[in-house]
Design an enzyme around this catalytic site. Structure first.
Site, mmCIF file in Angstrom:
data_model
loop_
_atom_site.group_PDB
_atom_site.id
_atom_site.type_symbol
_atom_site.label_atom_id
_atom_site.label_comp_id
_atom_site.label_asym_id
_atom_site.label_seq_id
_atom_site.Cartn_x
_atom_site.Cartn_y
_atom_site.Cartn_z
ATOM 1 N N ASP A 1 0.821 -1.208 0.000
ATOM 2 C CA ASP A 1 0.000 0.000 0.000
ATOM 3 C C ASP A 1 0.858 1.262 0.000
ATOM 4 O OD1 ASP A 1 0.924 -0.561 2.555
ATOM 5 O OD2 ASP A 1 -1.020 -0.409 3.541
ATOM 6 N N ILE A 2 1.908 1.253 0.865
ATOM 7 C CA ILE A 2 2.661 2.489 1.058
ATOM 8 C C ILE A 2 4.103 2.186 1.422
ATOM 9 C CG2 ILE A 2 1.919 2.659 3.488
ATOM 10 C CD1 ILE A 2 1.778 5.734 3.052
ATOM 11 N N ASP B 1 7.094 3.644 3.431
ATOM 12 C CA ASP B 1 7.426 4.647 4.456
ATOM 13 C C ASP B 1 8.927 4.561 4.706
ATOM 14 O OD1 ASP B 1 7.551 6.351 6.582
ATOM 15 O OD2 ASP B 1 6.274 5.196 7.910
ATOM 16 N N THR B 2 9.372 3.757 5.666
ATOM 17 C CA THR B 2 10.813 3.603 5.880
ATOM 18 C C THR B 2 11.436 2.669 4.840
ATOM 19 O OG1 THR B 2 10.486 1.709 7.323
ATOM 20 C CG2 THR B 2 10.553 3.860 8.372
ATOM 21 N N GLY B 3 10.610 1.789 4.249
ATOM 22 C CA GLY B 3 11.129 0.801 3.308
ATOM 23 C C GLY B 3 11.490 -0.520 3.978
ATOM 24 N N THR C 1 9.631 -2.811 5.372
ATOM 25 C CA THR C 1 8.772 -3.940 5.024
ATOM 26 C C THR C 1 9.186 -4.552 3.682
ATOM 27 O OG1 THR C 1 6.952 -2.915 6.210
ATOM 28 C CG2 THR C 1 6.377 -4.666 4.657
ATOM 29 N N LYS D 1 6.026 7.925 0.784
ATOM 30 C CA LYS D 1 6.217 9.140 1.578
ATOM 31 C C LYS D 1 7.502 9.832 1.173
ATOM 32 C CE LYS D 1 3.475 7.878 5.531
ATOM 33 N NZ LYS D 1 3.412 7.553 6.971
ATOM 34 N N ASP E 1 -4.987 1.155 7.149
ATOM 35 C CA ASP E 1 -5.772 1.174 8.384
ATOM 36 C C ASP E 1 -5.155 2.026 9.483
ATOM 37 O OD1 ASP E 1 -3.541 -0.627 8.950
ATOM 38 O OD2 ASP E 1 -4.631 -1.118 10.771
#
Ligand code: 5GP
Ligand code: MG
Length: 180
Positions: free
Chosen positions: A98-99, A101-103, A105, A130, A158
């Site tokens: 989905d997104i 962020d820090t990378g 995942t 982001k 979520d």
């Protein structure tokens, strides 16, 4: 507007138009390649469903359940909620999240695939990315939209398990959390 949102960033039509463009690029790149689309759940559920139906290629679909967020902050610790990885050896893998962020995942999923399987390639597509500095190994090959570093929900994303079913992406209204 939904009472849980402070403001809407992307309406359904914005998302649909961007998915058309991303899917066209992806379709072009994976012509004649054995493709497995691997969705990182739960967040990418809605994105994956909408993107997949725009890719008219023979492909396999798999998913992997992963968790890293606690509340509205990335924990940096990625936990795999299933012990077996889908079989991706000999396949080109397109990860969906989905997104970015820090990378952490996407990086953890990439490392695990490389440790346990022999894919022909691994790329990643995210709906949102982001704006923040990130190591080069932590970028996405396909990104729908760049957003500021704020916590967003909807369209699969979520807060505490809620808001995944909103059809839009928006900034969470932290003062209305009682309304959930
Ligand atoms: P990363 O590992 O890149 O820091 O974070 C990626 C994961 O954290 C995403 O898969 C997503 O589930 C969650 N995440 C990151 N930023 C946000 C955000 O703004 N809103 C929500 N709902 N989840 C986020
Ligand atoms: Mg997620």
């Amino acid at each position: 507007m939904h009472p849980g949102l402070q403001r809407v960033l992307f309406h359904e039509r914005d998302i649909a138009a961007r998915l058309d463009e991303m899917a066209a690029e992806i379709t072009e790149f994976y012509q004649k390649k054995p493709l497995t689309v691997l969705a990182i759940l739960n967040g990418s559920l809605v994105f994956a469903a909408d993107l997949l139906r725009r890719i008219p290629l023979p492909l396999r679909f798999e998913s992997l359940a992963v968790a890293s967020y606690q509340g509205t902050e990335s924990s940096g610790i990625v936990s795999f909620r299933q012990s077996n990885l889908p079989a991706v050896s000999g396949r080109h893998v397109l990860l969906l999240d989905d997104i970015l962020d820090t990378g952490c995942t996407l990086n953890a999923v990439r490392q695990r695939i490389l440790a346990e399987a022999a894919p022909l390639s691994i790329r990643a597509a995210v709906l949102l990315q982001k704006k923040k500095p990130r190591a080069e190994t932590l970028v996405a090959d396909y990104a729908g939209f760049e957003i500021e570093d704020e916590f967003v929900v909807g369209y699969g994303l979520d807060f505490d398990g809620h808001y995944r079913n909103l059809p839009v992406v928006g900034v969470l209204n932290t003062s209305s959390l009682g309304l959930r």
